[in-house]
Enzyme design. Structure first.
Site, PDB file in Angstrom:
ATOM      1  N   SER A   1      29.342 -21.033 -21.922  1.00 35.92           N
ATOM      2  CA  SER A   1      29.023 -20.986 -20.486  1.00 35.92           C
ATOM      3  C   SER A   1      27.929 -19.972 -20.137  1.00 35.92           C
ATOM      4  O   SER A   1      27.056 -20.288 -19.316  1.00 35.92           O
ATOM      5  CB  SER A   1      30.293 -20.724 -19.666  1.00 35.92           C
ATOM      6  OG  SER A   1      31.158 -21.820 -19.803  1.00 35.92           O
TER       7      SER A   1
ATOM      8  N   LYS B   1      43.924 -20.592 -16.779  1.00 36.75           N
ATOM      9  CA  LYS B   1      43.649 -21.654 -15.806  1.00 36.75           C
ATOM     10  C   LYS B   1      44.802 -21.950 -14.836  1.00 36.75           C
ATOM     11  O   LYS B   1      44.569 -22.346 -13.704  1.00 36.75           O
ATOM     12  CB  LYS B   1      43.259 -22.948 -16.527  1.00 36.75           C
ATOM     13  CG  LYS B   1      41.872 -22.912 -17.154  1.00 36.75           C
ATOM     14  CD  LYS B   1      41.506 -24.268 -17.720  1.00 36.75           C
ATOM     15  CE  LYS B   1      40.131 -24.255 -18.337  1.00 36.75           C
ATOM     16  NZ  LYS B   1      39.670 -25.591 -18.720  1.00 36.75           N
TER      17      LYS B   1
ATOM     18  N   ASN C   1      39.460 -24.064 -12.905  1.00 34.41           N
ATOM     19  CA  ASN C   1      38.453 -23.605 -13.881  1.00 34.41           C
ATOM     20  C   ASN C   1      37.252 -22.957 -13.209  1.00 34.41           C
ATOM     21  O   ASN C   1      36.359 -22.475 -13.896  1.00 34.41           O
ATOM     22  CB  ASN C   1      38.008 -24.744 -14.821  1.00 34.41           C
ATOM     23  CG  ASN C   1      36.956 -25.633 -14.180  1.00 34.41           C
ATOM     24  OD1 ASN C   1      36.918 -25.783 -12.961  1.00 34.41           O
ATOM     25  ND2 ASN C   1      36.093 -26.208 -14.992  1.00 34.41           N
TER      26      ASN C   1
ATOM     27  N   ASP D   1      36.769 -29.918 -14.390  1.00 32.57           N
ATOM     28  CA  ASP D   1      36.938 -30.528 -15.722  1.00 32.57           C
ATOM     29  C   ASP D   1      37.053 -32.056 -15.652  1.00 32.57           C
ATOM     30  O   ASP D   1      36.430 -32.769 -16.437  1.00 32.57           O
ATOM     31  CB  ASP D   1      38.179 -29.967 -16.423  1.00 32.57           C
ATOM     32  CG  ASP D   1      37.977 -28.542 -16.919  1.00 32.57           C
ATOM     33  OD1 ASP D   1      36.821 -28.179 -17.211  1.00 32.57           O
ATOM     34  OD2 ASP D   1      38.975 -27.803 -17.003  1.00 32.57           O
TER      35      ASP D   1
ATOM     36  N   GLY E   1      46.709 -36.715 -26.828  1.00 33.22           N
ATOM     37  CA  GLY E   1      46.946 -35.353 -26.354  1.00 33.22           C
ATOM     38  C   GLY E   1      47.511 -35.317 -24.948  1.00 33.22           C
ATOM     39  O   GLY E   1      47.298 -36.236 -24.143  1.00 33.22           O
TER      40      GLY E   1
ATOM     41  N   ARG F   1      51.554 -35.791 -30.111  1.00 28.52           N
ATOM     42  CA  ARG F   1      52.436 -35.398 -31.216  1.00 28.52           C
ATOM     43  C   ARG F   1      53.821 -35.044 -30.663  1.00 28.52           C
ATOM     44  O   ARG F   1      54.843 -35.482 -31.175  1.00 28.52           O
ATOM     45  CB  ARG F   1      51.787 -34.199 -31.932  1.00 28.52           C
ATOM     46  CG  ARG F   1      52.575 -33.639 -33.065  1.00 28.52           C
ATOM     47  CD  ARG F   1      51.839 -32.495 -33.699  1.00 28.52           C
ATOM     48  NE  ARG F   1      51.597 -31.379 -32.763  1.00 28.52           N
ATOM     49  CZ  ARG F   1      50.999 -30.238 -33.088  1.00 28.52           C
ATOM     50  NH1 ARG F   1      50.546 -30.055 -34.320  1.00 28.52           N
ATOM     51  NH2 ARG F   1      50.821 -29.283 -32.192  1.00 28.52           N
ATOM     52  N   THR F   2      53.844 -34.267 -29.593  1.00 32.15           N
ATOM     53  CA  THR F   2      55.105 -33.941 -28.911  1.00 32.15           C
ATOM     54  C   THR F   2      55.257 -34.951 -27.777  1.00 32.15           C
ATOM     55  O   THR F   2      54.635 -34.822 -26.718  1.00 32.15           O
ATOM     56  CB  THR F   2      55.045 -32.508 -28.342  1.00 32.15           C
ATOM     57  OG1 THR F   2      54.553 -31.643 -29.359  1.00 32.15           O
ATOM     58  CG2 THR F   2      56.406 -32.043 -27.855  1.00 32.15           C
TER      59      THR F   2
HETATM   60  P1  ATR Z   1      44.038 -27.722 -24.146  1.00 32.74           P
HETATM   61  O1  ATR Z   1      44.104 -26.886 -22.922  1.00 32.74           O
HETATM   62  O2  ATR Z   1      42.779 -27.538 -24.946  1.00 32.74           O
HETATM   63  O3  ATR Z   1      44.342 -29.150 -23.896  1.00 32.74           O
HETATM   64  P2  ATR Z   1      46.715 -27.267 -25.115  1.00 32.74           P
HETATM   65  O4  ATR Z   1      47.201 -27.320 -23.712  1.00 32.74           O
HETATM   66  O5  ATR Z   1      47.241 -26.205 -26.018  1.00 32.74           O
HETATM   67  O6  ATR Z   1      45.137 -27.110 -25.143  1.00 32.74           O
HETATM   68  O7  ATR Z   1      46.938 -28.715 -25.779  1.00 32.74           O
HETATM   69  C1  ATR Z   1      46.582 -28.978 -27.085  1.00 32.74           C
HETATM   70  C2  ATR Z   1      46.773 -30.465 -27.389  1.00 32.74           C
HETATM   71  O8  ATR Z   1      46.343 -30.669 -28.743  1.00 32.74           O
HETATM   72  C3  ATR Z   1      48.221 -30.920 -27.321  1.00 32.74           C
HETATM   73  O9  ATR Z   1      48.246 -32.286 -26.956  1.00 32.74           O
HETATM   74  C4  ATR Z   1      48.671 -30.728 -28.768  1.00 32.74           C
HETATM   75  O10 ATR Z   1      49.773 -31.528 -29.149  1.00 32.74           O
HETATM   76  P3  ATR Z   1      51.289 -30.967 -28.960  1.00 32.74           P
HETATM   77  O11 ATR Z   1      51.560 -31.084 -27.488  1.00 32.74           O
HETATM   78  O12 ATR Z   1      52.123 -31.866 -29.764  1.00 32.74           O
HETATM   79  O13 ATR Z   1      51.256 -29.550 -29.435  1.00 32.74           O
HETATM   80  C5  ATR Z   1      47.446 -31.190 -29.498  1.00 32.74           C
HETATM   81  N1  ATR Z   1      47.370 -30.687 -30.885  1.00 32.74           N
HETATM   82  C6  ATR Z   1      47.007 -29.442 -31.282  1.00 32.74           C
HETATM   83  N2  ATR Z   1      47.035 -29.351 -32.621  1.00 32.74           N
HETATM   84  C7  ATR Z   1      47.419 -30.577 -33.091  1.00 32.74           C
HETATM   85  C8  ATR Z   1      47.633 -31.136 -34.391  1.00 32.74           C
HETATM   86  N3  ATR Z   1      47.439 -30.399 -35.507  1.00 32.74           N
HETATM   87  N4  ATR Z   1      48.013 -32.435 -34.487  1.00 32.74           N
HETATM   88  C9  ATR Z   1      48.189 -33.182 -33.370  1.00 32.74           C
HETATM   89  N5  ATR Z   1      48.016 -32.705 -32.116  1.00 32.74           N
HETATM   90  C10 ATR Z   1      47.632 -31.432 -31.963  1.00 32.74           C
END
Ligand code: ATR
Length: 284
Positions: free
Chosen positions: A19, A68, A89, A104, A129, A154-155
């Site tokens: 930035s 944020k 942001n 964003d 994500g 993933r979650t």
């Molecule tokens: P941001 O603000 O950049 O979105 P965040 O809120 O920490 O960061 O979110 C990170 C995202 O990347 C989440 O969707 C996370 O999945 P989980 O919710 O399951 O944690 C995903 N992520 C990060 N590392 C990952 C990995 N190794 N494999 C799959 N998903 C991943």
């Protein structure tokens, strides 16, 4: 003498932020006086730092990880969009009042429309994500006509929460876990595929995203990761014959909107992108 805009970014850490280069380059091109400093603010000092900008004369700030959401408690007013996203942001000081905005989601949608020439309205969109970036993107997509979102994470619980938020706002959204048996099919039937996770980012987990075999010609694949500019996802998408869009455009358009809020001047997106590509060590 002409006004000098005093701006900056707060985060923890902020060392890698593009930035400062982005906004000082834009100011040079536009011919305005602007100082833009990175401020590394630990969470414990956030409230004091933000409240003090009324006295320190800072005109505006960008806000990045991890502030944020927490920063919202220290502002006088939040825009409808930032409220919908649940995060800020961009801070704009108007006299002694602090306004919180979020650019964003705007940055994401604008990158699709302007740089990929694809309007997300009416499209089926598969999103990897469900973190902060996904929230901003889903909030922006959720108010567009006819968007059908599939959120895979993933979650899975976080994807379900995000899909529920979108549905409550009147949009169409479903959630999937990475082991869902219709994951490949959902990727394959999407018009637009977006990675909002940190997978593929330099220095982060080397895991691959699931179900990439579903990518095909005729789709647009977007990665919001821009280090490296061509991520493993985008490389794979190109091989499959899909169109691709890199994450640097989203970064530029969110910055452009912040710049325009602070200075009321148009942001020179193309030359700024060339400067950022050099900064990232990417060839143009
Ligand atoms: P941001 O603000 O950049 O979105 P965040 O809120 O920490 O960061 O979110 C990170 C995202 O990347 C989440 O969707 C996370 O999945 P989980 O919710 O399951 O944690 C995903 N992520 C990060 N590392 C990952 C990995 N190794 N494999 C799959 N998903 C991943």
């Amino acid at each position: 003498m002409e006004k000098t805009f005093r701006l900056g970014i707060i985060g923890h850490p902020v060392g890698h932020s593009l930035s400062p280069v982005m906004h000082t380059t834009a100011a040079q091109i536009t011919g305005i006086n602007l100082e833009y400093d990175p401020y590394d603010v630990p969470p414990i000092n956030l409230g004091r730092f933000v409240r003090n900008i009324r006295e320190t004369g800072i005109d505006g700030l960008n806000v990045t990880v991890p502030h944020k959401v927490a920063v919202m408690d220290h502002l006088d007013e939040i825009t409808v969009e930032a409220e919908r996203i649940g995060a800020v942001n961009t801070i704009l000081r108007e006299g002694s009042r602090l306004l919180g905005a979020n650019t964003d989601g705007y940055g994401f949608v604008t990158s699709l429309v302007e740089n990929a020439k694809v309007n997300p309205a009416g499209k089926k969109i598969f999103i990897y994500g469900a973190g902060g970036a996904a929230r901003a993107i889903c909030a922006a997509l959720g108010v567009m006509d006819g968007v059908e979102a599939v959120i895979a994470n993933r979650t899975v619980g976080k994807a379900e929460e995000l899909a529920a938020r979108m549905t409550a706002a009147g949009a169409s959204a479903t959630a999937l876990g990475y082991n869902a048996n219709n994951l490949v099919d959902s990727v394959n039937t999407a018009d637009i595929i977006v990675n909002t996770t940190s997978v593929g980012m330099k220095g982060f987990a080397s895991d691959a995203l699931p179900a990439l075999e579903g990518i095909r010609q005729g789709q647009l694949v977007v990665d919001i990761v821009y280090r490296p500019l061509v991520t493993p996802l985008l490389r794979r998408a190109a091989v499959a014959g899909a169109d691709t869009l890199d994450g640097l455009w989203m970064l530029i358009h969110q910055g452009a909107k912040s710049f325009e809020l602070w200075t009321e001047r148009e942001f020179p997106a193309n030359p700024v992108r060339e400067r950022l590509l050099r900064e990232l060590g990417e060839t143009i």
